[in-house]
Design a protein around this motif. Sequence first.
Motif, mmCIF file in Angstrom:
data_model
loop_
_atom_site.group_PDB
_atom_site.id
_atom_site.type_symbol
_atom_site.label_atom_id
_atom_site.label_comp_id
_atom_site.label_asym_id
_atom_site.label_seq_id
_atom_site.Cartn_x
_atom_site.Cartn_y
_atom_site.Cartn_z
ATOM 1 N N ALA A 220 0.818 -1.290 0.112
ATOM 2 C CA ALA A 220 0.100 -0.147 -0.026
ATOM 3 C C ALA A 220 0.849 1.163 -0.046
ATOM 4 O O ALA A 220 0.391 2.408 0.175
ATOM 5 C CB ALA A 220 -0.854 0.067 1.126
ATOM 6 N N ALA A 222 2.360 3.162 -2.215
ATOM 7 C CA ALA A 222 2.108 4.220 -3.108
ATOM 8 C C ALA A 222 0.776 5.017 -2.685
ATOM 9 O O ALA A 222 0.626 6.299 -2.699
ATOM 10 C CB ALA A 222 1.618 3.527 -4.482
ATOM 11 N N ASP A 223 -0.242 4.170 -2.275
ATOM 12 C CA ASP A 223 -1.402 5.030 -1.586
ATOM 13 C C ASP A 223 -1.172 5.591 -0.451
ATOM 14 O O ASP A 223 -1.830 6.924 -0.380
ATOM 15 C CB ASP A 223 -2.389 3.931 -1.486
ATOM 16 N N VAL A 224 -0.246 5.382 0.377
ATOM 17 C CA VAL A 224 -0.041 5.769 1.768
ATOM 18 C C VAL A 224 0.657 7.200 1.200
ATOM 19 O O VAL A 224 0.442 8.193 1.845
ATOM 20 C CB VAL A 224 0.685 4.961 2.583
ATOM 21 N N HIS A 226 0.874 9.157 -1.488
ATOM 22 C CA HIS A 226 0.044 9.976 -2.171
ATOM 23 C C HIS A 226 -0.969 10.334 -1.334
ATOM 24 O O HIS A 226 -0.913 11.873 -1.518
ATOM 25 C CB HIS A 226 -0.519 9.503 -3.370
ATOM 26 N N GLY A 227 -1.449 9.755 -0.396
ATOM 27 C CA GLY A 227 -2.256 10.108 0.515
ATOM 28 C C GLY A 227 -1.930 10.977 1.512
ATOM 29 O O GLY A 227 -2.422 12.223 2.037
ATOM 30 N N GLU A 286 -7.883 6.518 6.106
ATOM 31 C CA GLU A 286 -8.680 5.912 5.018
ATOM 32 C C GLU A 286 -8.097 5.585 3.633
ATOM 33 O O GLU A 286 -8.546 5.110 2.967
ATOM 34 C CB GLU A 286 -9.949 7.102 4.851
ATOM 35 N N VAL A 287 -6.796 5.735 3.758
ATOM 36 C CA VAL A 287 -6.001 5.644 2.758
ATOM 37 C C VAL A 287 -5.718 4.244 2.410
ATOM 38 O O VAL A 287 -5.489 3.666 1.270
ATOM 39 C CB VAL A 287 -4.424 6.547 2.798
ATOM 40 N N ALA A 288 -5.436 3.330 3.470
ATOM 41 C CA ALA A 288 -5.367 2.026 3.300
ATOM 42 C C ALA A 288 -5.458 1.343 4.712
ATOM 43 O O ALA A 288 -5.826 1.898 5.549
ATOM 44 C CB ALA A 288 -4.168 1.598 2.869
ATOM 45 N N ASP A 328 3.842 15.251 -8.108
ATOM 46 C CA ASP A 328 3.478 14.042 -8.752
ATOM 47 C C ASP A 328 4.745 13.324 -9.137
ATOM 48 O O ASP A 328 5.003 12.005 -8.818
ATOM 49 C CB ASP A 328 2.381 13.923 -9.936
#
Length: 455
Positions: A220, A222-224, A226-227, A286-288, A328
Amino acid sequence: MFESAVARRLVERVTGPVLGPDDDGYAAEVAGFNRIVEHSPAIAVGVRDALEVREVIDFAAEAVIPVAVQGTGHGPSTAAEGTGLLLNTRRMTDVSIDPGARIARAGAGAQWRHVIEAAAAHGLAPLNGSSPLVGVVGYTLGGGLALMSRKYGFAADHVTAIEVVTADARLRIATAEQNEDLFWALRGGKGNFGVVTAIEFGLVPVTQIYGGGLFFPGEAAADVLHGWRSWVETVPDEMSSSLALMRMPDMEPIPEFLRGRLVAHVRVLHLGPADEGERLVKPLREVADAMVDTLAEMPYTRCAEIHNDPTFPIPYHERSVMLRELGDDAAAELLALAGPESGCVDLAVELRHMGGALTRPPAVPNAVDHRDAAFCLSTLALPGPGARPAQVVEGMAAWTTGRRYLNFCAGAEMGALAEEGYGADTYARLRDIKTQYDPDNLFRFNHNIPPRTDA
């Protein structure tokens, strides 16, 4: 090796140990917390007070012996070796608190845990970093990126007085009104200008915090990332945080859920009520799906639980660079360098959120030169086959301010990089002051700022 008669002269001047390489206790005396640098000086001296520091520096200056200064040894760079002398201040651990003035005074060997405990008795807290085992003096001379810095600024910004023995063996007091140039240089210029025997600094009225960490599985990451980078743009100065991509070895005493795998660890400290902290961190949760969630209200005396830094000596390379942004492209590159598919073997790749009070100039100017950075990127790497300690920070060169945070630069090759910790004007002024107070570069086993040779 010194002639015995010369060494005896020093033994007669101090009450602490005076040891050579063949003496019992020498190895323990020269060893620091970070074993990536192995000191091997001709002589090691343990001192107990400022008078003994003066005696040692007078001896070293007379004999033309370069001096290394070590308290805890968390951030070593150039090794003390050959005919050098290592001066160990770890016995000077006195701490006193003036609760009315909100001022602490700490001796040269005091660790942050000593100050945290003493200040807490008065409802106060210092601007310490993630590990309470780090020395107060070395940390502060390097600037001091604190757990609460987004609210209060660098630790160096809150220093009110410094007691220092310079290369001429004089004990000087540096303040905003006395030895002003030296006071400016010491706060940020690290250990280049003398042996600090005591330091006084402001405390803040903090007793409780909301803090801890969220541990996410590596898949997770990448999600963490970016979040988290979107989230930090929304939080107040009272909220400090960092994100670490960690790869811990499969060994005790590391918690089992961290061993031998990639984990994304978000570290959080909020200065405010627990319910406000809960509201602010809700988007992070809520990101993961977190593996472990330790966020809770706690007394400031438990602040070490936020990062859970190592408590036992190990050898590790440490690198850092300051980032001006994390858009980004930068986030994608960081994931390519340190994410799940990167092949990175660093123990930790950490981003610390800057901004807030860190961007504002202090009431009394100093040599800390990182007020334009959005993030501090640092890495820890074990030595050995496959280690590439510089790979991540060098890979992020396109997004840096061009400067390093020297407190996060440990290893033998880091001593020559002091210039990269400062802007051109700051570094030029530091060299001028070095030339004034240490023209022979007696204090050179450090992130060295050399004196001018044409002075």
